[in-house]
Design a protein around this motif. Structure first.
Motif, mmCIF file in Angstrom:
data_model
loop_
_atom_site.group_PDB
_atom_site.id
_atom_site.type_symbol
_atom_site.label_atom_id
_atom_site.label_comp_id
_atom_site.label_asym_id
_atom_site.label_seq_id
_atom_site.Cartn_x
_atom_site.Cartn_y
_atom_site.Cartn_z
ATOM 1 N N LEU A 179 11.354 8.562 2.301
ATOM 2 C CA LEU A 179 12.198 8.662 3.484
ATOM 3 C C LEU A 179 12.122 7.379 4.314
ATOM 4 O O LEU A 179 13.128 6.842 4.759
ATOM 5 N N PHE A 180 10.891 6.889 4.484
ATOM 6 C CA PHE A 180 10.699 5.672 5.261
ATOM 7 C C PHE A 180 11.494 4.519 4.650
ATOM 8 O O PHE A 180 12.216 3.797 5.341
ATOM 9 N N SER A 181 11.390 4.373 3.322
ATOM 10 C CA SER A 181 12.072 3.232 2.714
ATOM 11 C C SER A 181 13.583 3.427 2.735
ATOM 12 O O SER A 181 14.333 2.466 2.874
ATOM 13 N N LEU A 182 14.014 4.682 2.648
ATOM 14 C CA LEU A 182 15.453 4.947 2.734
ATOM 15 C C LEU A 182 15.993 4.518 4.098
ATOM 16 O O LEU A 182 16.996 3.809 4.193
ATOM 17 N N ALA B 236 3.395 5.977 -5.452
ATOM 18 C CA ALA B 236 3.414 6.119 -6.910
ATOM 19 C C ALA B 236 2.274 7.004 -7.384
ATOM 20 O O ALA B 236 2.413 7.787 -8.322
ATOM 21 N N ARG B 237 1.113 6.896 -6.714
ATOM 22 C CA ARG B 237 -0.061 7.673 -7.108
ATOM 23 C C ARG B 237 0.125 9.152 -6.783
ATOM 24 O O ARG B 237 -0.284 10.019 -7.536
ATOM 25 N N ARG B 238 0.730 9.416 -5.647
ATOM 26 C CA ARG B 238 0.912 10.805 -5.207
ATOM 27 C C ARG B 238 2.364 11.222 -5.383
ATOM 28 O O ARG B 238 3.006 11.669 -4.445
ATOM 29 N N ARG B 239 2.899 11.010 -6.567
ATOM 30 C CA ARG B 239 4.296 11.343 -6.823
ATOM 31 C C ARG B 239 4.577 12.816 -6.567
ATOM 32 O O ARG B 239 3.783 13.678 -6.891
ATOM 33 N N GLN B 240 5.764 13.058 -5.973
ATOM 34 C CA GLN B 240 6.224 14.421 -5.687
ATOM 35 C C GLN B 240 5.334 15.151 -4.701
ATOM 36 O O GLN B 240 5.397 16.364 -4.586
ATOM 37 N N GLU B 241 4.469 14.419 -4.022
ATOM 38 C CA GLU B 241 3.655 15.050 -2.982
ATOM 39 C C GLU B 241 4.200 14.621 -1.626
ATOM 40 O O GLU B 241 5.020 13.708 -1.544
ATOM 41 N N PRO B 242 3.727 15.234 -0.531
ATOM 42 C CA PRO B 242 4.265 14.885 0.789
ATOM 43 C C PRO B 242 4.194 13.389 1.093
ATOM 44 O O PRO B 242 5.128 12.836 1.675
ATOM 45 N N ALA B 243 3.107 12.724 0.675
ATOM 46 C CA ALA B 243 2.987 11.299 0.966
ATOM 47 C C ALA B 243 4.121 10.518 0.321
ATOM 48 O O ALA B 243 4.710 9.622 0.928
ATOM 49 N N ASP B 244 4.449 10.885 -0.916
ATOM 50 C CA ASP B 244 5.530 10.220 -1.628
ATOM 51 C C ASP B 244 6.851 10.480 -0.931
ATOM 52 O O ASP B 244 7.667 9.584 -0.742
ATOM 53 N N PHE B 245 7.048 11.717 -0.526
ATOM 54 C CA PHE B 245 8.286 12.090 0.149
ATOM 55 C C PHE B 245 8.437 11.291 1.453
ATOM 56 O O PHE B 245 9.498 10.751 1.754
ATOM 57 N N PRO C 152 0.824 -1.232 0.000
ATOM 58 C CA PRO C 152 0.000 0.000 0.000
ATOM 59 C C PRO C 152 0.846 1.265 0.000
ATOM 60 O O PRO C 152 0.536 2.225 -0.707
ATOM 61 N N LEU C 153 1.954 1.244 0.744
ATOM 62 C CA LEU C 153 2.810 2.425 0.799
ATOM 63 C C LEU C 153 3.393 2.730 -0.588
ATOM 64 O O LEU C 153 3.432 3.887 -1.025
ATOM 65 N N GLY C 154 3.813 1.679 -1.274
ATOM 66 C CA GLY C 154 4.352 1.856 -2.625
ATOM 67 C C GLY C 154 3.300 2.386 -3.581
ATOM 68 O O GLY C 154 3.569 3.259 -4.410
ATOM 69 N N VAL C 155 2.073 1.856 -3.459
ATOM 70 C CA VAL C 155 0.980 2.294 -4.337
ATOM 71 C C VAL C 155 0.663 3.771 -4.109
ATOM 72 O O VAL C 155 0.585 4.567 -5.052
ATOM 73 N N ILE C 156 0.529 4.142 -2.827
ATOM 74 C CA ILE C 156 0.218 5.547 -2.510
ATOM 75 C C ILE C 156 1.330 6.450 -3.013
ATOM 76 O O ILE C 156 1.094 7.509 -3.609
#
Lengths: 335, 327
Positions: B136-139, B123-132, B117-121
């Protein structure tokens, strides 16, 4: 080494990416700490301040400005007394001291040496073994050499004196590279050399390099220009060196960076378990703090933060290189 | 190529790999310094005692005889006896397997439930805070040593908040399920969940981050394709488009990594088990190394290696089934 096109791509990507800048700053800082640890540290990282008689017990001090309260129950005349003591950290030990009263700040600096040395050396050795293997150089020779290296290093791990000490005495290695420099008066005769760990880790991780190199070799093999070179009578080795290898360099550099991060993690795990032969590493320091985690949280926490920062930094550099060097995923952010 | 033939090929490859693993493990013993009898006899024991022990263990035979004996024993499932406790190694390993498998599966579930779900969100909200945030979380997820994460989790959740056991395994999943079936009591399951959640998070975080990254990059690539535009144009609901169409097409590489990582999870559970006093294979492995119990070390490596090979074959078969091109 890189063409102008690649250089400009690296530059553009770097300017656009905040994360790449953060990564570079982190890695440079940690390399700086590693190289100049003897000058940056405040104390001998091994000096203990507990129960030694001539020094006051200054173990388990929190970082500067942090206060913690510990409660101890003792029996006085058959009655259980609960004693509470509050301790506040001082500037004398900016990041506090561990269970043996060693200065954590100084230990973190020296720990950076082992982590970075093992990470970079491990990735280089793995690449030196894996890339030729993947490109199908004579692999039998390598296999024999590997067995020899393993035998040698495993002996070193358990029995032989630290080759670093030998190297230091014969002044083969500049002083900056010696993990325990000036501060340390007595060096134990049987500590392990970080290179041993690097070699052992590389023994496992060379496979990744072999895979990537082989994949590149396969995909390039069917390209028109390679076929042309072959039909013109080019020898296999020449084709490999002049055509296949230059194309494989980019993914290998990207993989190499990611591997440095991975090997730093692996080294910290080995040290945590006590398998790396030295206790002056971030992993070993976490193990030290673990027994005491309830109150004295900082002893295990701080070395972990150091590991995370180092690995995040290297990973960010890897992401930057990949985004800049791999045109197929440019602008996508990648995996 | 028919699935059957593909499987046959992979299984025969697997057998060769297993033979390689087993052989490397055997010879590692001879590359490792130290006489194996050292740990077994008292330091002041005479040469006679040592020689008798070597004879008992078959160490006086030529190397090739030892190797063939070892191979034929392995084929019949005989891993020898523990050099320390004298019990059957195969039994010792079998006793510890369920704990490790439980932990590996729990970690995988955590990773899939959060990672996808995190990956889906993201990808859907690219360059938005959720994506950021997800990036960061995955990093940090791929940069944090799992043993340290485990210690921090114990420190924060178990010690400070004091509502989850700090370590150990009081309840096997089988027992817990048995309790539910017997009298509908959920207490067993609650205990089981409480004891496994922290180790599963510690072990699964790296994996979660990896899946988030894979899902995101796969989805980003897929989401710009024409058929997805057609879906949007038809006015299909967002969740349907994302999860039913786009995610499905990015699932193959995720399944591949998932399977491969399940093997590494079993191996990588070593430290997590140590931290959480989880009585699985990893803990057994470390204590065997520390007591120089070579037969146990050998047996554990063989079992983990074989498990890895089997999982790989299963994943390849699954991938071939979903994606005939790859077979």
């Amino acid at each position: 080494m890189f063409s102008d096109r690649v250089k400009s791509s690296l530059k553009r990507e770097f300017q656009q990416s905040l994360l790449a800048k953060v990564g570079l700053v982190l890695v440079v800082l940690i390399l700086f700490a590693a190289v100049f640890a003897p000058f940056l540290s405040l104390y001998d990282p091994d000096q203990q301040r507990i129960g030694t008689g001539d020094t006051a017990d200054e173990s388990e001090l929190p970082p500067w400005g942090v206060t913690y309260t510990t409660s101890q129950t003792t029996q006085v005349d058959g009655e259980i007394v609960r004693e509470q003591t509050a301790v506040t950290g001082t500037a004398k030990y900016p990041l506090g001291t561990n269970t043996l009263g060693q200065d954590i700040y100084s230990r973190l600096l020296y720990g950076a040496r082992v982590s970075m040395l093992v990470g970079i050396l491990g990735a280089i050795i793995a690449a030196l073994v894996g890339v030729p293997y993947g490109l199908m150089f004579p692999s039998l020779v390598l296999a024999i050499a590997l067995v020899g290296i393993f035998r040698e290093t495993s002996f070193h791990t358990f029995e032989l004196p630290d080759p670093f000490v030998v190297a230091a005495r014969s002044e083969l290695v500049p002083n900056v590279l010696i993990p325990r420099a000036d501060h340390v008066a007595s060096m134990p005769a049987t500590t392990t050399f970080p290179v041993t760990v690097a070699v052992v880790v590389a023994l496992v991780n060379w496979v990744w390099f072999a895979r990537v190199a082989r994949g590149e070799a396969y995909s390039i093999r069917s390209e028109e220009y390679v076929k042309a070179a072959r039909s013109l009578g080019g020898r296999d080795l020449t084709i490999l060196r002049k055509h296949v290898f230059p194309n494989a360099v980019t993914p290998i550099i990207v993989l190499g960076t990611i591997q440095v991060a991975f090997i730093i993690l692996l080294e910290s795990a080995l040290s945590f378990l006590g398998f790396s032969g030295t206790d002056l590493t971030w992993g070993a320091d976490i193990a030290d703090g673990r027994s005491d985690q309830r109150d004295r949280w900082w002893i295990a926490t701080l070395p972990g933060v150091a590991i995370v920062l180092a690995v995040v930094g290297v990973n960010l550099l890897g992401d930057w290189l990949r985004d800049a060097l791999d045109p197929s995923i440019q602008g996508e952010g990648g995996a | 190529m028919a699935l059957g033939r593909f499987l046959l090929k992979r299984v025969s490859q697997g057998v060769v790999v297993m033979w390689g693993v087993v052989t490397v493990v055997f010879f590692l013993r001879y590359l490792t310094p130290g006489d194996p009898t050292t740990a077994l006899v008292p330091p002041d024991a005479g040469q006679e005692v040592r020689d008798r022990l070597r004879e008992q263990l078959g160490l006086d035979q030529p190397l090739y005889v030892q190797y063939l004996d070892y191979l034929s024993d392995l084929v019949t499932g005989d891993f020898g006896q523990s050099m320390v406790t004298n019990r059957e190694v195969s039994q010792l390993i079998l006793n510890r397997m369920p704990a490790t498998i439980e932990l590996a599966i729990a970690a995988t579930i955590v990773a899939v439930l959060i990672g996808i779900p995190l990956g889906v969100i993201s990808a859907r909200r690219r360059q938005e805070p959720a994506d950021f945030g997800a990036t960061l979380f995955s990093l940090f997820g791929i940069s944090t040593p799992n043993f340290w994460l485990g210690i921090m989790l114990i420190l924060l959740v178990a010690v400070r908040l004091d509502f989850i056991p700090v370590g150990g395994r009081q309840m096997a999943l089988g027992t817990a399920v048995g309790m539910v079936l017997a009298d509908g009591s959920l207490d067993g399951l609650v205990t089981w969940f409480g004891q496994i959640i922290l180790p599963a998070i510690a072990l699964g975080t790296y994996f979660t981050a990896l899946i988030t990254r894979l899902t995101r990059s796969g989805m980003v690539e897929e989401i710009s394709k024409a058929y997805v535009k057609a879906c949007w144009a038809k006015g299909l609901p967002e969740t349907l488009v994302l999860y039913k169409h786009v995610l499905r097409n990015t699932l193959i590489p995720i399944v591949t990594v998932l399977g491969l990582q399940l093997g590494t999870l079993i191996g990588g559970a070593v430290i997590t088990e140590e931290i959480f006093a989880w009585p699985g294979l990893g803990r057994f492995f470390i204590s065997s190394i520390n007591s120089r119990d070579w037969t146990s070390v050998q047996g554990t490596i063989v079992v983990i290696g074989v498990g890895f090979v089997l999982i790989n074959i299963a994943v390849d078969a699954l991938t071939a089934y979903f994606d005939p091109k790859s077979a």
